[in-house]
Design an enzyme around this catalytic site. Structure first.
Site, PDB file in Angstrom:
ATOM      1  N   CYS A   1       0.836  -1.205   0.000  1.00 22.50           N
ATOM      2  CA  CYS A   1       0.000   0.000   0.000  1.00 22.50           C
ATOM      3  C   CYS A   1       0.869   1.252   0.000  1.00 22.50           C
ATOM      4  O   CYS A   1       0.599   2.209  -0.726  1.00 22.50           O
ATOM      5  CB  CYS A   1      -0.932  -0.010   1.205  1.00 22.50           C
ATOM      6  SG  CYS A   1      -1.966   1.473   1.361  1.00 22.50           S
TER       7      CYS A   1
ATOM      8  N   CYS B   1      -5.213  -2.205   7.112  1.00 23.45           N
ATOM      9  CA  CYS B   1      -6.031  -1.003   6.970  1.00 23.45           C
ATOM     10  C   CYS B   1      -7.451  -1.287   6.500  1.00 23.45           C
ATOM     11  O   CYS B   1      -8.401  -0.675   6.978  1.00 23.45           O
ATOM     12  CB  CYS B   1      -5.341  -0.026   6.025  1.00 23.45           C
ATOM     13  SG  CYS B   1      -4.913  -0.700   4.407  1.00 23.45           S
TER      14      CYS B   1
END
Length: 408
Positions: A129, A231
């Protein structure tokens, strides 16, 4: 910024004296520099914006939405985070942009995450990410808004800019000053050319100081709980989340000496070295000691377990890593030598530094063999091996395989 020696052209140890940490005061004419801060709705990015503003930069914020689903009430939702980010920006008087990178996240991060679990490995999506979204999609978008730099609330630092052997302006990644919060492990795959356009305002601070600054500025995020876990999962149970995307296949739990003692819920739910949540009670003729995951037998869908925190099957002296990302953009020349690169490594976040030698196994240094000075416990394929010399994070790669002194 001035040119600096790099580790690809001279000895590694000699180069690092020149890797000076970049501080906000080092940048000339901040009032002419436009910085867009990745505002997550947390205290670290909030204080980053404050520090940049105090240093005289032209500051704006940007909130990224990287996941479309938002159906939970037990964890802090994206809408709550956006509201907090907006409140902070309103408080300090800066504009907040929003951007939706959910499609990029799905294509570049989440599909890889699922493929790795399906292959029996344990990936770290936060690393991908950072590489693909926060320091690529976000950076690219910020540049279209006229930004000179982006900034994030990561606890890490970077050097002043210099030119590597290819003439590209880059920066080296450095550990954060707060050893308990240092996030360089998660940022090792971010290229030096991206770091050269990034500022890390809280990297020079310890967490209590960051919260104190937030309180002094009466920010709504001052006492907000730090986010934990992957996340896009938030506070949901990992097993429940994964079941939505990958069908689980139950199989046998087998001891290291071949005795079937139970049934596992699906190999993807377990990781090497895991102790809790295996589902093993008392076993006849076995001592009352904890059981640990030793290996995954993918061909036969079996989970191999054993007793003993330092079980030989959990120990390995070497690993093979691939998909290497070298921050400088070029691998250190020492990895091509007979002696290898002497450095420290981490095979998981928060692990103490482990002494090792790193050897290239292909011509471009994108695959390496790592030999540790001491046996390592529960090195896990799919996780990352990250390399350091003193404060400098050289880069790292994905662990493909390990060797073990004992096999099943």
């Amino acid at each position: 910024m001035s040119a600096m020696p790099n580790t690809s052209s001279i000895s590694v140890s000699a180069a690092f004296d020149a890797h000076r940490p970049l501080t906000l005061t080092y940048i000339d004419n901040p009032s002419t520099k436009h910085v867009i801060v990745g505002m997550s709705g947390g205290v670290d990015s909030s204080v980053s914006a404050v520090l940049l503003q105090q240093a005289g930069f032209v500051v704006e914020g940007l909130f990224m939405k990287n996941w479309e689903e938002d159906d939970g009430t037990e964890y802090c939702t994206a809408m709550d985070d956006l509201a907090d980010a907006q409140a902070v920006c309103d408080k300090i008087g800066i504009k907040l942009h929003t951007a939706n990178f959910a499609m990029e996240y799905w294509d570049r991060v989440f599909e890889h995450f699922l493929a790795e679990y399906k292959a029996g490995r344990t990936p770290n999506p936060d690393i991908l990410c950072n590489k693909e979204i926060k320091f690529k999609a976000f950076l690219d978008y910020a540049l279209t808004l006229g930004a000179d730099y982006i900034a994030t609330g990561h606890y890490t630092r970077r050097s002043v800019n210099y030119k590597n052997n290819d003439g590209i302006e880059v920066a080296q990644l450095l550990r954060g000053l707060d050893n308990n919060k240092d996030q360089s492990y998660f940022l090792h795959a971010v290229g030096g050319d991206k770091l050269a356009k990034t500022l890390f305002p809280v990297g020079e601070l310890e967490k209590p100081v960051v919260r104190q600054i937030a309180e002094e500025h009466d920010l709504i995020t001052a006492n907000k709980k730090d986010s934990t876990g992957i996340c896009f999962i938030g506070e949901r149970r990992f097993k429940d989340f994964l079941q939505q995307y990958l069908p689980a296949q139950k199989g046998d739990i087998v001891t290291d000496d071949g005795i079937n003692i139970g049934t596992h819920d699906g190999l993807m739910y377990y990781t090497l070295g895991q102790r809790g949540g295996i589902g093993i009670g008392g076993v006849k003729d076995r001592p009352e000691e904890p059981w640990f995951v030793l290996a995954k037998d993918l061909d036969n869908n079996r989970l191999i377990v054993g007793q003993g925190h330092e079980h030989p099957m959990m120990l390995s002296n070497e690993l093979h890593a691939y998909k290497l990302d070298w921050t400088d953009g070029l691998p250190p020349t020492d990895i091509f030598s007979l002696e290898g690169l002497r450095c420290m490594a981490k095979s998981r976040y928060r692990q103490p530094d482990q002494a090792c030698r790193v050897f290239a196994v292909n011509a471009d240094g994108s695959e390496v063999r790592v030999i540790f000075d001491e046996p390592q416990r529960a090195v896990t394929p799919g996780q990352s091996a990250v390399f350091y010399i003193e404060e400098v994070c050289l880069g790292g790669g994905v662990i493909a395989s390990i060797d073990a002194p004992c096999g099943f």
